[in-house]
Scaffold this motif. Sequence first.
Motif, PDB file in Angstrom:
ATOM      1  N   GLY A 290       1.047  -0.846  -0.129  1.00  0.00           N
ATOM      2  CA  GLY A 290       0.016   0.308  -0.067  1.00  0.00           C
ATOM      3  C   GLY A 290       1.223   0.849  -0.346  1.00  0.00           C
ATOM      4  O   GLY A 290       0.093   2.396   0.600  1.00  0.00           O
ATOM      5  N   ARG A 393      -0.493  -8.422   9.865  1.00  0.00           N
ATOM      6  CA  ARG A 393      -0.522  -7.287   9.194  1.00  0.00           C
ATOM      7  C   ARG A 393       0.765  -6.901   9.318  1.00  0.00           C
ATOM      8  O   ARG A 393       1.477  -6.315   8.083  1.00  0.00           O
ATOM      9  N   ARG A 397       3.843  -6.844   6.464  1.00  0.00           N
ATOM     10  CA  ARG A 397       3.785  -5.686   5.442  1.00  0.00           C
ATOM     11  C   ARG A 397       5.822  -4.845   5.440  1.00  0.00           C
ATOM     12  O   ARG A 397       5.703  -5.240   4.396  1.00  0.00           O
TER      13      ARG A 397
ATOM     14  N   ALA B 295       0.116   4.215   3.155  1.00  0.00           N
ATOM     15  CA  ALA B 295       0.872   2.736   3.707  1.00  0.00           C
ATOM     16  C   ALA B 295       0.435   3.721   5.385  1.00  0.00           C
ATOM     17  O   ALA B 295      -0.186   2.414   5.829  1.00  0.00           O
ATOM     18  N   ARG B 296       0.213   4.813   6.035  1.00  0.00           N
ATOM     19  CA  ARG B 296      -0.379   4.508   7.016  1.00  0.00           C
ATOM     20  C   ARG B 296      -1.723   4.247   6.907  1.00  0.00           C
ATOM     21  O   ARG B 296      -2.845   3.326   7.812  1.00  0.00           O
ATOM     22  N   THR B 298      -3.404   1.872   4.994  1.00  0.00           N
ATOM     23  CA  THR B 298      -3.769   0.446   4.378  1.00  0.00           C
ATOM     24  C   THR B 298      -3.205   0.134   5.852  1.00  0.00           C
ATOM     25  O   THR B 298      -3.324  -1.600   5.374  1.00  0.00           O
ATOM     26  N   ASP B 299      -2.567   0.307   6.758  1.00  0.00           N
ATOM     27  CA  ASP B 299      -2.000  -0.514   7.726  1.00  0.00           C
ATOM     28  C   ASP B 299      -3.353  -0.402   8.373  1.00  0.00           C
ATOM     29  O   ASP B 299      -3.393  -1.935   9.446  1.00  0.00           O
ATOM     30  N   ILE B 300      -5.134  -0.623   8.814  1.00  0.00           N
ATOM     31  CA  ILE B 300      -5.418  -0.239   9.163  1.00  0.00           C
ATOM     32  C   ILE B 300      -6.252  -1.531   7.739  1.00  0.00           C
ATOM     33  O   ILE B 300      -6.918  -1.500   6.714  1.00  0.00           O
ATOM     34  N   PRO B 301      -6.701  -2.957   8.415  1.00  0.00           N
ATOM     35  CA  PRO B 301      -7.389  -4.253   7.745  1.00  0.00           C
ATOM     36  C   PRO B 301      -8.995  -3.370   7.387  1.00  0.00           C
ATOM     37  O   PRO B 301      -9.678  -2.431   7.988  1.00  0.00           O
ATOM     38  N   GLY B 302      -9.240  -4.434   6.184  1.00  0.00           N
ATOM     39  CA  GLY B 302     -10.649  -3.239   6.183  1.00  0.00           C
ATOM     40  C   GLY B 302     -10.435  -1.998   5.113  1.00  0.00           C
ATOM     41  O   GLY B 302     -11.156  -2.342   4.285  1.00  0.00           O
ATOM     42  N   ALA B 303      -9.523  -1.218   4.982  1.00  0.00           N
ATOM     43  CA  ALA B 303      -9.073  -0.137   3.943  1.00  0.00           C
ATOM     44  C   ALA B 303      -9.080  -0.429   2.715  1.00  0.00           C
ATOM     45  O   ALA B 303      -9.852   0.669   1.878  1.00  0.00           O
ATOM     46  N   LEU B 307     -10.024   2.258  -0.047  1.00  0.00           N
ATOM     47  CA  LEU B 307      -9.048   2.895  -1.074  1.00  0.00           C
ATOM     48  C   LEU B 307      -8.650   2.285  -2.110  1.00  0.00           C
ATOM     49  O   LEU B 307      -8.829   0.922  -2.389  1.00  0.00           O
TER      50      LEU B 307
END
Lengths: 414, 414
Positions: A290, A393, A397, B295-296, B298-303, B307
């Motif tokens: 990402g 996760r 990454r 990147a920040r 997509t560090d959250i699951p479900g992004a 996005l």
Amino acid sequence: MRCDVLAVGTELLLGQIVDTNSAWLGEQLAANGIDSLVQVKIGDNRRRIANQLTAMLAEADAVIVCGGLGPTHDDVTREAIADVMGATLERDEAVAAVILEMFTSRGRRMAQNNLRQADVPVGAALIAQTRGTAPGLICPVRVGEAEKLVFAVPGVPHEMREMFERAVLPELRRRSDAGSMIVSRVLRTWGESESGLNERLDGVIAELDALGNPTLAFLASGWDGLKIRLTAKAESEAACEVLLDEWEGRVRDVVGELVFGVDDDSMESVVLDMLRTKSLTLGLAESVTGGLVAARLTDIPGASDVLRGSIVSYATEVKQQLLDVPEGPVVSEEAALAMARGASKVLGSDVAMALTGVAGPTEQDGMPVGTLCVAIVWQEGELTRTFRLPGQRQQMRQFSVINSLDLLRRTLSG
Amino acid sequence: MRCDVLAVGTELLLGQIVDTNSAWLGEQLAANGIDSLVQVKIGDNRRRIANQLTAMLAEADAVIVCGGLGPTHDDVTREAIADVMGATLERDEAVAAVILEMFTSRGRRMAQNNLRQADVPVGAALIAQTRGTAPGLICPVRVGEAEKLVFAVPGVPHEMREMFERAVLPELRRRSDAGSMIVSRVLRTWGESESGLNERLDGVIAELDALGNPTLAFLASGWDGLKIRLTAKAESEAACEVLLDEWEGRVRDVVGELVFGVDDDSMESVVLDMLRTKSLTLGLAESVTGGLVAARLTDIPGASDVLRGSIVSYATEVKQQLLDVPEGPVVSEEAALAMARGASKVLGSDVAMALTGVAGPTEQDGMPVGTLCVAIVWQEGELTRTFRLPGQRQQMRQFSVINSLDLLRRTLSG
């Protein structure tokens, strides 16, 4: 000379902030031949800070106290140090005027509690504030026959660092014997476990144990690989470097192919340097990471010489429409290869690398969490590789970043 | 019940690794009503570890020791704990067999030093290893009339956490009075200084000081904003929550417009949740941040629900060719707006945000380091904004992320 560190703040004990200050201070002190043998975190409690400080001063020549100098009601470091000195606090009118002026010049009204930052234990010297509003303190404390020192600096990292370099370190160096220097060198490795490195280097370690100088230690740094640290002690920095050169050579004789860099080198900086030397530009296509590969590369100043950009194709349609990835599973070496070819074309780069995979929490396209597919295309060819990575996760990454960059590094070096 | 923490490792004192374990443990202990009042870092030195442990056990009911259980020559935690217990080490043959089997099953030869991890102080109980190879230890130590406990766990964070939850916490809870619970709630704010928040909340703080429970503290988290932490103590978790609800309301009455989230909320998770609730997709175009916003997020699951992707257009030609940015300076609100329109089109998103700016080390297009231009385009309009941000490269880029996401949050909430 021994200087220990006391980090003050209930938020540190409760884990709401991680104390990074003492690690930074430890590094600076070691580089200047000053031992730091105990580093303590304690809460915003006047009596406990004073007791801890007294205990630490019994062992160390000096203690640096970080934090608790702010304007709010729970900042009590000044009071605790005054207790240890057996002194009272007095308001320094010159400091108070500077604080007031700082607010006035910005057109802001000053909250009265800001003036608490001008309170100074009688007998202490000031470290003038430059950023922020709280000055630091240099406080002499008599312990038996010895005069020891307590330095108080702010907890905000950039303020702490600036005051340490400007006022704390010069005072420590002035007082220390300054007889011997300690210099460390870190070899950065990727691709072998700690016990594996330990066993391969068994002979070197036995020789060093017998000599006692330099010393060798392993540092596990998770997704940044394993570090081999050599630490030499000698009368000068130059003499330390001679020792380190010799033993770095001995270590590289055994595990040289795993070493990707030295000291401040990172996998990112090494890859950028290789591309720059070869006058090659890089384009990326990222799905599972990402944007993290591009973000880490662009954290290095000068990345713009090399990096054209990254297509963060998080949605499947973006992969298909922008990068020309064919329909079908998007976690596969085929999809990664199509992404890399697409990125090279869209971004106009000499080299392109693409990452697609499964960071979780659930599997995707029948591939388990931890799957990473990487493709690299460059003038001389194309390659793809699949990794099975451990972790949750964030860890998966980050491992994706270093594994893909290491693959690129090995590809570029032939 | 008081449980302090001792982190072992010369690399921690030298600053080559930051100790994050004690912060995590402090958070877990507080959540279970167990005080952790002192947390110490110390080097790989048997005598010093033993002395420090003895001093800590004089004050605390238990100490968790992290690290120094590995296979290499500098791992001496087992020996130091045995010294404090007045016990000898004996090799546990069952543990040794498990270690050997772990290597055999992976088809790897075992280095002999791995068996040191099977050495156990006589009188200690084992915490079975699951990942990694070193078991943990539960070691009773008599101090005067009291039986106190030393827990030894690995220094590798995920192994430490798993053992803490499985074996250490249950034992601590069993032994503690378990009378009272401590629960904290953190309100996340962005847009006001610490002393400003303190002054605005002066009345609330005075009332809380008089009551003594809950307590209120401010936590500066740099580029993650300022946190207001309320901590309540009561006989049950539910009673704590009632107190916290009341005082959260009182705080929000005063500074509610600055609060963007609670506890584990981050600016990223809050923005993603808002977009998800409105069924809107997001596209990004990033220059100065080089992929960091994506990147920040997509560090959250479900992004992936929200996005579509990000065009990291680091080179000027990529901005022009892919995003249709007109020729001219690329650090300007006009360029940001063109980037956002381009990203919306190329990525097919409902909302698009673009960032361009100067992270340094030198100025660009006549704009000083710290300049950030942001543009947002969405169904109902377009807006641009210029920020002057402080700090060096990394800090400026991180401030860019939170400032732009806060602008998006305020835009989405009208």
